[in-house]
Write an enzyme that holds these catalytic residues in place. Structure first.
Site, mmCIF file in Angstrom:
data_model
loop_
_atom_site.group_PDB
_atom_site.id
_atom_site.type_symbol
_atom_site.label_atom_id
_atom_site.label_comp_id
_atom_site.label_asym_id
_atom_site.label_seq_id
_atom_site.Cartn_x
_atom_site.Cartn_y
_atom_site.Cartn_z
ATOM 1 N N SER A 249 37.564 43.390 37.479
ATOM 2 C CA SER A 249 37.682 44.846 37.531
ATOM 3 C C SER A 249 37.589 45.288 38.982
ATOM 4 C CB SER A 249 36.554 45.493 36.731
ATOM 5 O OG SER A 249 36.411 46.836 37.150
ATOM 6 N N HIS B 59 42.156 44.163 36.265
ATOM 7 C CA HIS B 59 41.626 45.232 35.406
ATOM 8 C C HIS B 59 41.448 46.486 36.260
ATOM 9 C CE1 HIS B 59 39.627 46.842 31.839
ATOM 10 N NE2 HIS B 59 38.726 47.363 32.660
ATOM 11 N N ASP C 53 40.404 50.356 36.360
ATOM 12 C CA ASP C 53 39.598 51.369 35.660
ATOM 13 C C ASP C 53 39.930 52.781 36.126
ATOM 14 O OD1 ASP C 53 37.832 49.910 33.870
ATOM 15 O OD2 ASP C 53 37.023 49.007 35.687
ATOM 16 N N MET D 161 39.069 56.662 35.739
ATOM 17 C CA MET D 161 38.017 57.574 35.260
ATOM 18 C C MET D 161 38.285 58.988 35.763
ATOM 19 S SD MET D 161 34.640 55.260 35.846
ATOM 20 C CE MET D 161 34.622 53.505 35.463
ATOM 21 N N HIS E 92 42.902 50.521 32.179
ATOM 22 C CA HIS E 92 41.903 50.977 31.223
ATOM 23 C C HIS E 92 41.677 52.468 31.458
ATOM 24 C CE1 HIS E 92 37.338 50.790 29.971
ATOM 25 N NE2 HIS E 92 38.054 51.573 29.191
ATOM 26 N N MET F 2 40.018 55.796 30.998
ATOM 27 C CA MET F 2 38.817 56.507 30.543
ATOM 28 C C MET F 2 39.051 57.970 30.901
ATOM 29 S SD MET F 2 36.098 53.620 31.752
ATOM 30 C CE MET F 2 37.301 52.901 32.856
ATOM 31 N N MET G 216 34.022 47.626 24.661
ATOM 32 C CA MET G 216 33.090 47.924 25.758
ATOM 33 C C MET G 216 31.725 47.330 25.415
ATOM 34 S SD MET G 216 34.892 49.539 27.914
ATOM 35 C CE MET G 216 33.551 49.721 29.089
ATOM 36 N N PHE H 167 30.596 53.148 34.770
ATOM 37 C CA PHE H 167 30.064 52.514 35.976
ATOM 38 C C PHE H 167 30.094 50.998 35.865
ATOM 39 C CE2 PHE H 167 28.051 56.580 35.239
ATOM 40 C CZ PHE H 167 28.290 57.235 36.438
ATOM 41 N N ASP I 38 34.462 44.162 28.099
ATOM 42 C CA ASP I 38 34.332 44.835 29.395
ATOM 43 C C ASP I 38 32.912 45.349 29.578
ATOM 44 O OD1 ASP I 38 34.712 46.298 31.706
ATOM 45 O OD2 ASP I 38 36.157 47.702 30.844
ATOM 46 N N GLY J 283 29.223 43.975 32.031
ATOM 47 C CA GLY J 283 28.054 43.104 32.097
ATOM 48 C C GLY J 283 28.335 41.637 31.810
ATOM 49 N N SER K 200 31.331 43.461 38.823
ATOM 50 C CA SER K 200 30.296 43.108 39.809
ATOM 51 C C SER K 200 30.081 41.603 39.889
ATOM 52 C CB SER K 200 28.992 43.834 39.485
ATOM 53 O OG SER K 200 28.659 43.677 38.117
HETATM 54 C C1 DX5 Z 1 33.031 50.377 33.117
HETATM 55 C C2 DX5 Z 1 34.360 49.749 33.444
HETATM 56 C C3 DX5 Z 1 34.274 48.304 33.714
HETATM 57 C C4 DX5 Z 1 33.402 47.906 34.882
HETATM 58 C C5 DX5 Z 1 32.784 46.591 34.546
HETATM 59 O O1 DX5 Z 1 33.258 51.657 32.604
HETATM 60 O O2 DX5 Z 1 35.269 49.922 32.368
HETATM 61 O O3 DX5 Z 1 35.562 47.714 33.804
HETATM 62 O O4 DX5 Z 1 34.088 47.802 36.096
HETATM 63 O O5 DX5 Z 1 31.919 46.255 35.565
HETATM 64 P P1 DX5 Z 1 30.843 45.096 35.401
HETATM 65 O O6 DX5 Z 1 31.591 43.822 35.161
HETATM 66 O O7 DX5 Z 1 30.159 45.138 36.717
HETATM 67 O O8 DX5 Z 1 29.954 45.461 34.258
HETATM 68 ZN ZN ZN Z 2 37.177 48.745 32.318
#
Ligand code: DX5
Ligand code: ZN
Length: 229
Positions: free
Chosen positions: A10, A35, A37, A39, A69, A71, A140, A146, A178, A180, A201
């Site tokens: 991501s 990936h 994201d 937002m 993705h 959001m 998710m 975040f 997606d 953690g 991360s």
């Molecule tokens: C969260 C995002 C994820 C995020 C995952 O809303 O959709 O894609 O970047 O980040 P990690 O892998 O650090 O949990």
């Molecule tokens: Zn995502």
């Protein structure tokens, strides 16, 4: 269970000041999908990147699949823009669209691969009617908004449920997770039936900017775990 595993870093956790180079480096290190994201500070309490950035990555020379993705709410207005910008997959949250079937069809008409995204506590009911129209189901495993949050373990049950639905209907659909995910839990997640792993991360936070091999090590470690699945 599919053994064709894919790692999807991501870019939310990448260095945005050097985004093209960051994406080149994770792909060179063995990532399969980018990936992306999106937002909107409305559906989720954060604001990130849009179609211009997707287009910029394509112009930069990125040829790997880009997994957008969304959001955002509403969803439909922005879909043609992402298709033009070079998106491969476009996934959206069913609770962000008033007409889920229409949104799936719109993504398909625009030439992209549609997917539905479920927040940790969102039920899977809409899959009963939509599963055969999708190329991806994204679960998710954190609340969206975040990077760097902790994996929510009950989502593993959900993954087993979706895997069963996909297999029972004999469909060729990616099951992505997606949030953690890292070397400590990717094997357990794979065993629950997931084949595509978003890692933000865990990948981009893996090592110092100055180390040119920083991503090889972590992507190699994720793949090593998957060998035991
Ligand atoms: C969260 C995002 C994820 C995020 C995952 O809303 O959709 O894609 O970047 O980040 P990690 O892998 O650090 O949990
Ligand atoms: Zn995502």
């Amino acid at each position: 269970m599919s053994k064709d595993f894919r790692i999807a870093p991501s870019i939310l956790s990448a260095n945005f000041a050097r985004l093209g180079e960051e994406v080149d480096n994770v792909l060179a290190a063995g990532a399969d999908i980018v990936h992306f994201d999106v937002m909107d500070n409305h559906y989720v309490p954060n604001l990130t990147i849009g179609p211009l950035v997707c287009e910029a990555l394509r112009k930069h020379g990125v040829t790997a699949p880009i997994d957008v993705h969304l959001m955002v709410k509403p969803v439909d207005r922005i879909i043609p823009d992402f298709a033009k910008a070079g998106a491969t997959y476009i996934t959206f949250h069913p609770d962000a669209s008033d007409h889920v079937d229409r949104t799936i069809a719109l993504i398909r008409e625009c030439g992209c691969k549609p997917g539905l995204v479920f927040n940790p506590a969102t039920p899977l009911d809409v899959l009963e009617y939509t599963l055969d129209k999708l190329d991806m189901v994204l679960l998710m495993s954190v609340n969206p908004g975040f990077g760097g949050q902790k994996f929510i373990p009950y989502v593993l049950d959900k993954a087993r449920k979706v895997r069963q639905m996909i297999d029972a209907r004999g469909l060729d659909i990616s099951l992505e997770i997606d949030g953690g995910v890292g070397t400590g839990n990717i094997l357990e997640v794979a065993k629950a039936g997931v084949d595509t792993f978003v890692a933000g991360s865990a990948v981009f936070g893996a090592a110092k900017d100055s180390d040119p091999h920083r991503y090889d090590t972590v992507i190699g470690a994720l793949r090593a775990e998957l060998k035991n699945a």
